[in-house]
Enzyme design. Structure first.
Site, PDB file in Angstrom:
ATOM      1  N   GLU A   1       0.859  -1.190   0.000  1.00 48.51           N
ATOM      2  CA  GLU A   1       0.000   0.000   0.000  1.00 48.51           C
ATOM      3  C   GLU A   1       0.890   1.234   0.000  1.00 48.51           C
ATOM      4  O   GLU A   1       2.120   1.130   0.078  1.00 48.51           O
ATOM      5  CB  GLU A   1      -0.942  -0.015   1.219  1.00 48.51           C
ATOM      6  CG  GLU A   1      -1.935  -1.181   1.165  1.00 48.51           C
ATOM      7  CD  GLU A   1      -2.844  -1.272   2.383  1.00 48.51           C
ATOM      8  OE1 GLU A   1      -3.089  -0.247   3.036  1.00 48.51           O
ATOM      9  OE2 GLU A   1      -3.293  -2.382   2.667  1.00 48.51           O
TER      10      GLU A   1
ATOM     11  N   HIS B   1      -8.911   8.911   3.595  1.00 44.94           N
ATOM     12  CA  HIS B   1      -8.515   7.839   2.683  1.00 44.94           C
ATOM     13  C   HIS B   1      -8.773   8.332   1.268  1.00 44.94           C
ATOM     14  O   HIS B   1      -9.856   8.853   0.977  1.00 44.94           O
ATOM     15  CB  HIS B   1      -9.310   6.566   2.960  1.00 44.94           C
ATOM     16  CG  HIS B   1      -8.687   5.348   2.341  1.00 44.94           C
ATOM     17  ND1 HIS B   1      -8.652   5.154   0.976  1.00 44.94           N
ATOM     18  CD2 HIS B   1      -8.055   4.290   2.894  1.00 44.94           C
ATOM     19  CE1 HIS B   1      -8.026   4.006   0.727  1.00 44.94           C
ATOM     20  NE2 HIS B   1      -7.647   3.468   1.870  1.00 44.94           N
TER      21      HIS B   1
ATOM     22  N   ARG C   1      -0.666   8.479   1.951  1.00 42.39           N
ATOM     23  CA  ARG C   1      -2.066   8.889   1.794  1.00 42.39           C
ATOM     24  C   ARG C   1      -2.307  10.388   1.793  1.00 42.39           C
ATOM     25  O   ARG C   1      -3.197  10.876   1.109  1.00 42.39           O
ATOM     26  CB  ARG C   1      -2.857   8.323   2.956  1.00 42.39           C
ATOM     27  CG  ARG C   1      -3.431   7.031   2.578  1.00 42.39           C
ATOM     28  CD  ARG C   1      -4.287   6.501   3.647  1.00 42.39           C
ATOM     29  NE  ARG C   1      -4.256   5.080   3.421  1.00 42.39           N
ATOM     30  CZ  ARG C   1      -4.632   4.168   4.270  1.00 42.39           C
ATOM     31  NH1 ARG C   1      -5.103   4.534   5.441  1.00 42.39           N
ATOM     32  NH2 ARG C   1      -4.568   2.908   3.967  1.00 42.39           N
TER      33      ARG C   1
ATOM     34  N   HIS D   1     -11.093   8.951   7.474  1.00 37.97           N
ATOM     35  CA  HIS D   1     -10.810   7.525   7.614  1.00 37.97           C
ATOM     36  C   HIS D   1     -10.196   7.161   8.967  1.00 37.97           C
ATOM     37  O   HIS D   1     -10.559   6.158   9.560  1.00 37.97           O
ATOM     38  CB  HIS D   1      -9.850   7.127   6.493  1.00 37.97           C
ATOM     39  CG  HIS D   1      -9.473   5.683   6.465  1.00 37.97           C
ATOM     40  ND1 HIS D   1     -10.392   4.688   6.218  1.00 37.97           N
ATOM     41  CD2 HIS D   1      -8.276   5.061   6.648  1.00 37.97           C
ATOM     42  CE1 HIS D   1      -9.781   3.512   6.241  1.00 37.97           C
ATOM     43  NE2 HIS D   1      -8.501   3.715   6.517  1.00 37.97           N
TER      44      HIS D   1
ATOM     45  N   ARG E   1      -0.432   8.484   9.399  1.00 37.05           N
ATOM     46  CA  ARG E   1      -0.235   7.049   9.619  1.00 37.05           C
ATOM     47  C   ARG E   1       0.130   6.336   8.320  1.00 37.05           C
ATOM     48  O   ARG E   1      -0.499   6.546   7.275  1.00 37.05           O
ATOM     49  CB  ARG E   1      -1.534   6.442  10.161  1.00 37.05           C
ATOM     50  CG  ARG E   1      -1.479   4.945  10.337  1.00 37.05           C
ATOM     51  CD  ARG E   1      -2.805   4.436  10.863  1.00 37.05           C
ATOM     52  NE  ARG E   1      -3.858   4.648   9.900  1.00 37.05           N
ATOM     53  CZ  ARG E   1      -4.451   3.686   9.192  1.00 37.05           C
ATOM     54  NH1 ARG E   1      -4.053   2.433   9.337  1.00 37.05           N
ATOM     55  NH2 ARG E   1      -5.409   3.957   8.364  1.00 37.05           N
TER      56      ARG E   1
HETATM   57  P1  FAD Z   1     -12.720  -0.239  16.895  1.00 36.10           P
HETATM   58  O1  FAD Z   1     -12.454  -1.465  16.159  1.00 36.10           O
HETATM   59  O2  FAD Z   1     -13.365   0.869  16.166  1.00 36.10           O
HETATM   60  O3  FAD Z   1     -13.648  -0.588  18.156  1.00 36.10           O
HETATM   61  C1  FAD Z   1     -14.207   0.447  18.948  1.00 36.10           C
HETATM   62  C2  FAD Z   1     -15.156  -0.170  19.951  1.00 36.10           C
HETATM   63  O4  FAD Z   1     -15.503   0.785  20.954  1.00 36.10           O
HETATM   64  C3  FAD Z   1     -16.482  -0.632  19.354  1.00 36.10           C
HETATM   65  O5  FAD Z   1     -16.825  -1.863  19.956  1.00 36.10           O
HETATM   66  C4  FAD Z   1     -17.463   0.444  19.809  1.00 36.10           C
HETATM   67  O6  FAD Z   1     -18.799   0.024  19.905  1.00 36.10           O
HETATM   68  C5  FAD Z   1     -16.893   0.756  21.178  1.00 36.10           C
HETATM   69  N1  FAD Z   1     -17.313   2.059  21.724  1.00 36.10           N
HETATM   70  C6  FAD Z   1     -17.049   3.289  21.219  1.00 36.10           C
HETATM   71  N2  FAD Z   1     -17.599   4.225  22.012  1.00 36.10           N
HETATM   72  C7  FAD Z   1     -18.204   3.582  23.041  1.00 36.10           C
HETATM   73  C8  FAD Z   1     -18.963   3.999  24.162  1.00 36.10           C
HETATM   74  N3  FAD Z   1     -19.223   5.287  24.419  1.00 36.10           N
HETATM   75  N4  FAD Z   1     -19.454   3.058  24.998  1.00 36.10           N
HETATM   76  C9  FAD Z   1     -19.248   1.723  24.763  1.00 36.10           C
HETATM   77  N5  FAD Z   1     -18.552   1.270  23.707  1.00 36.10           N
HETATM   78  C10 FAD Z   1     -18.032   2.189  22.857  1.00 36.10           C
HETATM   79  N6  FAD Z   1      -6.150  -0.404   9.575  1.00 36.10           N
HETATM   80  C11 FAD Z   1      -5.176  -1.249   9.209  1.00 36.10           C
HETATM   81  O7  FAD Z   1      -4.145  -1.363   9.893  1.00 36.10           O
HETATM   82  N7  FAD Z   1      -5.326  -2.012   8.072  1.00 36.10           N
HETATM   83  C12 FAD Z   1      -6.419  -1.931   7.283  1.00 36.10           C
HETATM   84  O8  FAD Z   1      -6.526  -2.647   6.299  1.00 36.10           O
HETATM   85  C13 FAD Z   1      -7.447  -1.023   7.636  1.00 36.10           C
HETATM   86  N8  FAD Z   1      -8.536  -0.878   6.846  1.00 36.10           N
HETATM   87  C14 FAD Z   1      -9.558  -0.074   7.278  1.00 36.10           C
HETATM   88  C15 FAD Z   1     -10.724   0.003   6.520  1.00 36.10           C
HETATM   89  C16 FAD Z   1     -11.789   0.747   6.980  1.00 36.10           C
HETATM   90  C17 FAD Z   1     -13.047   0.838   6.156  1.00 36.10           C
HETATM   91  C18 FAD Z   1     -11.700   1.437   8.211  1.00 36.10           C
HETATM   92  C19 FAD Z   1     -12.857   2.243   8.735  1.00 36.10           C
HETATM   93  C20 FAD Z   1     -10.529   1.399   8.953  1.00 36.10           C
HETATM   94  C21 FAD Z   1      -9.460   0.643   8.494  1.00 36.10           C
HETATM   95  N9  FAD Z   1      -8.281   0.557   9.229  1.00 36.10           N
HETATM   96  C22 FAD Z   1      -7.282  -0.284   8.836  1.00 36.10           C
HETATM   97  C23 FAD Z   1      -8.172   1.186  10.538  1.00 36.10           C
HETATM   98  C24 FAD Z   1      -8.429   0.140  11.634  1.00 36.10           C
HETATM   99  O9  FAD Z   1      -9.425  -0.751  11.198  1.00 36.10           O
HETATM  100  C25 FAD Z   1      -8.875   0.770  12.930  1.00 36.10           C
HETATM  101  O10 FAD Z   1      -8.047   1.835  13.270  1.00 36.10           O
HETATM  102  C26 FAD Z   1      -8.826  -0.258  14.057  1.00 36.10           C
HETATM  103  O11 FAD Z   1      -9.555  -1.393  13.691  1.00 36.10           O
HETATM  104  C27 FAD Z   1      -9.369   0.340  15.328  1.00 36.10           C
HETATM  105  O12 FAD Z   1      -9.515  -0.685  16.275  1.00 36.10           O
HETATM  106  P2  FAD Z   1      -9.949  -0.312  17.747  1.00 36.10           P
HETATM  107  O13 FAD Z   1     -10.014  -1.573  18.494  1.00 36.10           O
HETATM  108  O14 FAD Z   1      -9.101   0.780  18.265  1.00 36.10           O
HETATM  109  O15 FAD Z   1     -11.425   0.337  17.574  1.00 36.10           O
HETATM  110  C1  SIN Z   2      -6.993   0.140   3.067  1.00 35.91           C
HETATM  111  O1  SIN Z   2      -7.190  -1.059   2.974  1.00 35.91           O
HETATM  112  O2  SIN Z   2      -6.785   0.894   2.126  1.00 35.91           O
HETATM  113  C2  SIN Z   2      -7.013   0.735   4.420  1.00 35.91           C
HETATM  114  C3  SIN Z   2      -5.765   0.415   5.100  1.00 35.91           C
HETATM  115  C4  SIN Z   2      -5.574   1.277   6.301  1.00 35.91           C
HETATM  116  O3  SIN Z   2      -6.399   2.133   6.609  1.00 35.91           O
HETATM  117  O4  SIN Z   2      -4.534   1.105   6.942  1.00 35.91           O
END
Ligand code: FAD
Ligand code: SIN
Length: 540
Positions: free
Chosen positions: A116, A244, A292, A353, A388
């Site tokens: 990427e 993104h 990005r 994103h 990032r």
């Molecule tokens: P999340 O997975 O967002 O989990 C947050 C949790 O907190 C959820 O369960 C939510 O319900 C809970 N929560 C929030 N507020 C409250 C509240 N007030 N009370 C109770 N619960 C609450 N990153 C990569 O490294 N590689 C990728 O390929 C990639 N692709 C992506 C594609 C997309 C479409 C998106 C949106 C993001 C992508 N990212 C990628 C980024 C990555 O997915 C996220 O940064 C990462 O998954 C975040 O994980 P997390 O556990 O911090 O939060």
């Molecule tokens: C993507 O798959 O393009 C998202 C990857 C990322 O947010 O790190």
């Protein structure tokens, strides 16, 4: 009132990984995971591209991954943290594989590696184009096997309980703000409850919903960051919102935008403007695979120059089989709206994103509030700096979940004997809902949300300047005042709580952007187009 030993807020990769580790270390202690939505409704579930990790000793090295991360971060990464995440990454990936996560393999059994923007090597492990769904599946299944983990869904955390709730004055200068647990809105009973915990982890994810166009699902409303700011904890670098470059452009479709993973460009996809020109070579020698911030700004500039609302992503040269092999989900989505990627180009435009800033932590994930850790997208660990590197976020969440766990179990063992009065729940008042009533009109909330998203998208988007930021701040002030009035007088609802949190997050983004008198990484201000010689984090 409930009491638990370890409280985990959020069921994405950060929260679940940490919970599994603590549960296995302390089989006789209680771990409570809460989430405001369904178990798997997280940013994690939508991750496409995969996990960036050094896994090919012949061609790749820690040094190369570290260098790519530092270049993307544009001078603002914490180099020690970058080294830790890159070097500890392979062990964490092996663990998640042991918990059952599957990554695509070649016929000879070696892992398939994607590429990427900003990566010098093919190093991204993935599961087709639905990596996040696979990781969530594996983690949730593993959590379900643990007897000492309780998993409560549809439970909205409202605020962190600190000594402020015991009547003490707490402000930013208070040296030892301490977390005792949280108040939650139970979405099944509609009651506000108290949960006391010895150690709390915030893993509440990102804040993309603050913008009109975002790849994030509806849960991404920045709740954790807003709660920490209200509790007088430290938050930093909020101005670095990553857009993104390639969300699917679907006019009229509201809510979460469908992502076209950057891995498509890694496999040879080409961005073209309305005239069919492959324009990226005019902006950066790395062309479509520049970091990005550069690609998103280039697309924004092409859209403005040619007067269109999107550019095109050209995959017509891929061959159907090859495309479907790596990107079956994108293929199906495109087909469902009449786009055959072999015949047609895909319309794409940038969308909010990822939040690079967040709750300020040290290298063990400790926030500035005692016994409160932050991990995953809601945290600012120093890994990402001003931008990032693609696919470094899942890696960061796993490495820091491990570090939070390592530190938390040490602290827990000390705290249990040091503070015997803790957990004496009667000391903390119940939530006071006196003088509140059902809101008369939901439109007061939904309209304010639309206004917030418009203000943030129009004035605090990919390109900023001082006048836009000043306008945004004035409008946010008004939204804030009106929403506080509602909050004081209404029965709490998730919509109102999220609006309040998103206005706070909007304020923090604008504040950070206004303080940063330079252009660096994701923050581009036309009034200060150059980088300042003063390299600093903006802590609020
Ligand atoms: P999340 O997975 O967002 O989990 C947050 C949790 O907190 C959820 O369960 C939510 O319900 C809970 N929560 C929030 N507020 C409250 C509240 N007030 N009370 C109770 N619960 C609450 N990153 C990569 O490294 N590689 C990728 O390929 C990639 N692709 C992506 C594609 C997309 C479409 C998106 C949106 C993001 C992508 N990212 C990628 C980024 C990555 O997915 C996220 O940064 C990462 O998954 C975040 O994980 P997390 O556990 O911090 O939060
Ligand atoms: C993507 O798959 O393009 C998202 C990857 C990322 O947010 O790190």
């Amino acid at each position: 009132m409930r009491q638990t030993d370890f409280l985990v807020i959020g069921s994405g990769i950060a929260g679940l990984t940490y919970a599994l580790k603590v549960a296995s270390h302390f089989p006789d202690k209680k771990i409570l995971i809460i989430t405001k939505a369904a178990a798997d409704e997280t940013n994690t579930k939508y991750a496409q591209g995969g996990i960036a990790v050094v896994n090919d000793p012949e061609n790749d090295s820690f040094e190369k991954h570290i260098e790519d991360t530092l270049i993307a971060g544009d001078g603002l990464c914490n180099e020690k943290v970058v080294e830790v995440v890159v070097k500890e990454g392979p062990d964490r990936v092996r663990e998640i594989i042991d918990w059952g996560a599957r990554f695509d393999k070649e016929a000879d059994g070696d892992y398939k590696r994607g590429k990427e923007g900003g990566h010098s090597e093919f190093r991204i492990l993935h599961h087709k184009d639905v990596t996040g769904k696979e990781l969530e599946r594996a983690l949730i299944e593993e959590v379900a096997k643990q007897k000492n983990i309780e998993f409560v869904k549809h439970c909205f955390v409202v605020d962190i309980i600190t000594q402020h709730h015991l009547g003490y004055l707490v402000n930013k200068a208070t040296p030892d703000v301490e977390c005792y647990g949280v108040y939650v809105l139970n979405l099944e009973s509609n009651m506000i409850e108290k949960i006391l915990a010895k150690i709390t982890l915030l893993a509440t994810g990102g804040n993309g919903q603050v913008y009109r166009a975002t790849t994030n699902p509806s849960i991404a409303t920045g709740d954790g960051v807003a709660m920490v700011y209200r509790a007088k904890g430290r938050v930093e670098n909020m101005e670095f919102i990553q857009f993104h470059p390639t969300a699917l452009y679907e006019p009229g479709v509201k809510g979460q935008a469908f992502l076209i993973t950057e891995a498509v460009r890694g496999d040879g996809g080409i961005l073209r403007n309305r005239n069919g020109e492959a324009f990226m070579e005019r902006y950066d020698e790395r062309k479509d695979l520049a970091p990005r911030d550069i690609v998103a700004r280039a697309i924004d500039s092409e859209m403005k120059r040619t007067g269109t609302e999107h550019v095109w992503l050209d995959c017509r040269h891929f061959g159907k089989e090859r495309f479907i092999e790596h990107f079956p989900n994108i293929h199906d989505k495109c087909m469902s709206i009449g786009i055959d990627i072999i015949k047609h180009m895909i319309p794409v435009s940038p969308a909010a994103h990822y939040s690079c800033g967040g709750i300020k932590t040290d290298e063990w994930g400790r926030s500035s509030i005692r016994n409160l850790y932050a991990c995953g997208e809601c945290a600012s660990t120093g890994l990402h700096g001003a931008n990032r590197l693609a696919s470094n976020s899942l890696l960061e969440a796993m490495v820091f979940a491990h570090r939070c766990y390592m530190d938390a179990v040490k602290i827990f063992e000390k705290e249990e004997t040091r503070t015997p009065q803790r957990g004496a729940g009667g000391l903390f008042p119940d939530w006071n809902a006196q003088g509140t009533a059902e809101p008369r009109e939901m439109i007061l909330i939904t309209q304010s949300l639309k206004e917030l998203q418009l203000v943030m998208s129009d004035y605090v988007g990919i390109v900023r300047n001082d006048i836009r930021l000043q306008r945004a701040m004035r409008r946010l002030d008004l939204l804030w005042e009106e929403t506080e009035q509602l909050y004081e007088t209404s029965t709490l609802s998730p919509q109102l709580l999220e609006l309040r949190n998103m206005i706070t997050v909007g304020y923090l983004i604008v504040k950070g952007a206004s303080f940063r008198k330079e252009s660096r990484g994701l923050h581009f201000n036309t009034d200060y187009p150059d980088k300042s010689s003063l390299v600093q984090n903006i802590v609020l």
